[in-house]
Enzyme design. Structure first.
Site, mmCIF file in Angstrom:
data_model
loop_
_atom_site.group_PDB
_atom_site.id
_atom_site.type_symbol
_atom_site.label_atom_id
_atom_site.label_comp_id
_atom_site.label_asym_id
_atom_site.label_seq_id
_atom_site.Cartn_x
_atom_site.Cartn_y
_atom_site.Cartn_z
ATOM 1 N N GLY A 176 1.003 -1.084 0.098
ATOM 2 C CA GLY A 176 -0.090 0.049 0.150
ATOM 3 C C GLY A 176 0.904 1.195 0.092
ATOM 4 O O GLY A 176 1.807 1.399 0.551
ATOM 5 N N ARG A 223 1.260 -5.743 -5.122
ATOM 6 C CA ARG A 223 1.338 -6.474 -3.896
ATOM 7 C C ARG A 223 1.833 -8.046 -4.492
ATOM 8 O O ARG A 223 1.469 -8.914 -3.704
ATOM 9 C CB ARG A 223 -0.027 -6.522 -3.375
ATOM 10 C CG ARG A 223 -0.522 -5.400 -2.641
ATOM 11 C CD ARG A 223 -1.596 -5.525 -1.727
ATOM 12 N NE ARG A 223 -2.258 -4.295 -1.100
ATOM 13 C CZ ARG A 223 -1.609 -3.894 0.226
ATOM 14 N NH1 ARG A 223 -0.679 -4.526 0.661
ATOM 15 N NH2 ARG A 223 -2.102 -2.683 0.796
ATOM 16 N N ASP A 271 5.561 -7.992 5.804
ATOM 17 C CA ASP A 271 5.595 -9.055 4.874
ATOM 18 C C ASP A 271 6.565 -9.093 3.674
ATOM 19 O O ASP A 271 7.338 -9.747 3.222
ATOM 20 C CB ASP A 271 4.125 -9.403 4.145
ATOM 21 C CG ASP A 271 2.888 -10.016 5.026
ATOM 22 O OD1 ASP A 271 3.577 -10.962 6.010
ATOM 23 O OD2 ASP A 271 2.068 -9.707 4.748
ATOM 24 N N LYS A 289 8.029 0.636 5.573
ATOM 25 C CA LYS A 289 6.942 1.423 5.084
ATOM 26 C C LYS A 289 5.612 0.659 5.521
ATOM 27 O O LYS A 289 5.325 -0.522 5.649
ATOM 28 C CB LYS A 289 6.978 1.464 3.734
ATOM 29 C CG LYS A 289 5.770 1.888 2.863
ATOM 30 C CD LYS A 289 5.113 1.015 1.953
ATOM 31 C CE LYS A 289 4.234 -0.045 2.398
ATOM 32 N NZ LYS A 289 3.499 -0.863 1.862
ATOM 33 N N THR A 290 4.618 1.697 6.036
ATOM 34 C CA THR A 290 3.266 1.356 6.214
ATOM 35 C C THR A 290 2.368 2.401 6.982
ATOM 36 O O THR A 290 3.042 2.687 8.045
ATOM 37 C CB THR A 290 2.786 -0.165 6.451
ATOM 38 O OG1 THR A 290 1.316 -0.198 6.702
ATOM 39 C CG2 THR A 290 3.341 -0.440 8.064
ATOM 40 N N ASP A 314 0.111 1.752 8.428
ATOM 41 C CA ASP A 314 -0.765 1.070 9.374
ATOM 42 C C ASP A 314 0.185 1.173 10.812
ATOM 43 O O ASP A 314 -0.509 0.998 11.863
ATOM 44 C CB ASP A 314 -0.936 -0.219 9.212
ATOM 45 C CG ASP A 314 -1.859 -0.726 7.997
ATOM 46 O OD1 ASP A 314 -2.218 0.518 7.426
ATOM 47 O OD2 ASP A 314 -2.369 -1.997 7.618
HETATM 48 P P1 FBP Z 1 0.413 -2.211 3.561
HETATM 49 O O1 FBP Z 1 0.463 -2.670 4.878
HETATM 50 O O2 FBP Z 1 0.766 -2.721 2.150
HETATM 51 O O3 FBP Z 1 1.156 -0.824 3.813
HETATM 52 O O4 FBP Z 1 -0.965 -1.412 3.386
HETATM 53 C C1 FBP Z 1 -1.659 -1.285 4.393
HETATM 54 C C2 FBP Z 1 -3.174 -0.567 3.739
HETATM 55 O O5 FBP Z 1 -3.088 0.960 3.459
HETATM 56 C C3 FBP Z 1 -4.272 -0.946 4.970
HETATM 57 O O6 FBP Z 1 -4.100 0.061 5.798
HETATM 58 C C4 FBP Z 1 -5.403 -1.325 4.062
HETATM 59 O O7 FBP Z 1 -6.233 -2.472 4.572
HETATM 60 C C5 FBP Z 1 -4.661 -1.804 2.721
HETATM 61 O O8 FBP Z 1 -3.600 -1.155 2.717
HETATM 62 C C6 FBP Z 1 -5.725 -1.858 1.548
HETATM 63 O O9 FBP Z 1 -5.162 -2.080 0.425
HETATM 64 P P2 FBP Z 1 -5.324 -1.689 -1.207
HETATM 65 O O10 FBP Z 1 -4.650 -0.568 -1.443
HETATM 66 O O11 FBP Z 1 -5.012 -3.041 -1.678
HETATM 67 O O12 FBP Z 1 -6.814 -1.684 -1.270
#
Ligand code: FBP
Length: 553
Positions: free
Chosen positions: A78, A142, A173, A199-200, A202
């Site tokens: 993300g 992803r 991951d 990075k994230t 979250d």
């Molecule tokens: P990452 O852990 O890859 O940084 O992504 C987190 C996130 O932003 C979550 O908060 C959310 O559930 C998810 O990505 C949404 O993913 P997508 O962009 O594939 O809809």
């Protein structure tokens, strides 16, 4: 590309970096390290990259001569504010080592490496993206990088481009996979170093050596600004309860940080729901009680923050999702052939009695969302589950029951919101702009020092940037063994909200007052230019955690 005045001014911003990154860097290596648990298993799986020392950069005096180096970079998962600055930091770092060095970006995430889709990142491109949000310079994806065939396919293009180091910018991951890749390339003598960057938005990739994942700061500030605006609207009209779901697939750090910033009436923390073994009904009753209490004071309005991962933390729902995952993993094709209108009945028929009952009790849209495609890591796509609507509806029903019993007398009108995508590509705050650039520069310095299997680490970030501590942490040090898809796998331990940790304790100590009183805070928009106390403050979570660290040391 036409640019706004702010974009133009922002492009000229020079990220602040630790003093150690400004001049000649000396590498200080600590003692050998151990993984957080399962040491023997992890050591066996990573014979080439296990046990390496923590690296700390210090100010040096002897300038090293570096041969030109070609480096590859991948954005994984993300989007998170600041990714472009990580790339800019890598670029400036390798150019500082040798002007002839080159940087290549793999397009749309790890898939770009496997499919040989890349572009050279020249200074014109880098300058275009300095201090901007988004991952659009090279895109993200992803694709899970985990199989040897993928690693070998990737090696072909790395060799063709004479790339001898790869930086993977991703979450837990992706960094786990970066470590597996580093180990594999070391084992086969591929001559390619692999470095990770945390990075994230979250915020769940953190530990003693990684204070925060980048993007969390900016994303939380954007959400808090908007929640603050809603609270002001809410307190002006006094007629709605706003149910606001916030991103954060596994952990509730974003909801908790926003709660600390805006002081809402209710904030649900998934980790607490799980620890207390609460049911969906318990969560509904808790919110309904707050609504009733406020109504008794004549306040028929309020705000409720909901972490997007909540549904997976409710123990009964977790069991249901796990059975659904197993069922869908084995019967996906058959399930997809069933008419949409018959899918729900089909699932009810296939599940165990206990889970079948819960599934049957869910509103149609939520039941459907639980059977939709998983992401490549096998996760339910919780951002698609409308928990905010579910809770608003269920609380409404509960209040009607309470009214019949004379336990509630008020008006309950709701608005629902989901904040996630609004914040992931925001222009990075000064904190994220500085932190990300420093992470990228650190990654390039680790490459210059010949390291592999490390994650770039920049610590002490509540102090002034000049005093930040840069270096590297062996990725194996953050690993433990966990069951994934029925198999024990080495993975970086995910950081969930600690119920005995400072940020949660501060929240828990005040939430009853915030529930009853209208004590909203309106943080306002991120400020990029102005006094440091307005522009450069890190998140409340980080400030509280840092105070705790200092008290312990
Ligand atoms: P990452 O852990 O890859 O940084 O992504 C987190 C996130 O932003 C979550 O908060 C959310 O559930 C998810 O990505 C949404 O993913 P997508 O962009 O594939 O809809």
């Amino acid at each position: 590309m036409t640019k706004s005045a702010l974009q133009i001014a922002r492009a000229a911003y020079e990220p602040k970096v630790p003093n150690t990154l400004k001049g000649i860097v000396k590498i200080d290596e600590g003692e050998p390290t151990q993984s957080v648990s399962h040491q023997e298993e992890i050591k066996k799986l990573f014979p080439n990259t296990y046990g390496m020392p923590i690296i700390k950069f210090e100010e040096g005096t002897e300038k090293q001569n570096h041969a030109p180096i070609n480096v590859g970079v991948i954005l994984s998962g993300g989007q998170a504010p600041g990714g472009h600055n990580v790339i800019a930091g890598i670029f400036d770092g390798i150019k500082n080592m040798n002007q002839e060095s080159r940087l290549y970006g793999f397009i749309l995430g790890p898939g770009g490496l496997v499919d040989h889709k890349y572009m050279e990142l020249t200074s014109d491109i880098i300058d275009e993206y300095r201090n901007t949000g988004g991952f659009d310079m090279i895109g993200s994806g992803r694709t899970k990088l985990e199989k040897e065939e993928q690693f070998d396919k990737g090696l072909e293009i790395l060799k063709e481009l004479n790339i001898s180091a790869l930086v993977i910018i991703g979450g837990d991951d992706s960094n786990t996979n970066a470590c597996v890749l580093a180990e594999y390339y070391a084992k086969i003598g591929a001559g390619v170093q692999v470095i990770g960057c945390p990075k994230t938005i979250d915020g769940d990739l953190k530990n003693d050596m990684i204070e925060t994942s980048f993007g969390f700061d900016t994303a939380c500030k954007v959400y808090s600004e908007v929640i603050g605006n809603i609270q002001r609207d809410c307190n002006s009209a006094r007629k709605y309860w706003h149910f606001i779901k916030l991103m954060g697939r596994s952990a509730s750090h974003i909801a908790l940080e926003c709660a600390l910033q805006v002081q809402p009436n209710v904030c649900i923390i998934s980790e607490e729901v799980e620890a207390k073994n609460q049911s969906l009904d318990d969560v509904v009753q808790y919110i309904a009680n707050v609504v009733a209490e406020r109504a008794a004071d004549g306040n028929n309005f309020g705000t409720v923050l909901i972490p997007e991962g909540l549904i997976e933390f409710i123990p009964a729902m977790k069991k249901l999702i796990s059975e659904l995952n197993d069922y869908l993993a084995h019967n996906e094709e058959e399930f997809k052939r069933i008419k949409r209108s018959h899918q729900r009945a089909h699932i009810i028929d296939k599940l165990s009695e206990e889970n079948s009952k819960i599934y049957a009790s869910l509103p149609e849209n939520v039941a459907r969302q639980l059977t939709m495609d998983r992401d490549p890591h096998g996760n339910v796509q919780v951002s698609l589950i409308e928990t905010e609507k579910l809770l608003a509806e269920m609380v409404g029903k509960r209040l009607a029951e309470m009214e019949e019993k004379g336990e509630y007398n008020g008006k309950f009108a709701t608005q629902v919101h989901f904040f996630g995508y609004e914040g992931r590509c925001a222009a990075p705050s000064n904190y994220d702009a500085d932190y990300c650039y420093s992470l990228g520069y650190t990654a390039s310095t680790l490459i210059g020092a010949g390291k592999t299997g490390y994650m770039a680490s920049v610590r002490n970030t509540t102090a002034q940037a000049a005093e930040w501590i840069a270096g590297g942490v062996p990725i194996t040090m953050m690993m433990n063994m966990e069951r994934r898809h029925g198999e024990m796998k080495p993975v970086i331990q995910k950081a969930l909200v600690k119920l005995d940790g400072g940020p949660f304790r501060v929240f828990a100590g005040q939430r009853n007052d915030w529930a009853k009183n209208t004590d909203y805070v309106y943080p306002g928009p991120i400020q990029y230019f102005g006094p440091a106390e307005v522009c450069d403050q890190p998140t409340k979570t980080l400030q509280i955690e840092q105070e705790e660290r200092l008290q312990k040391s």
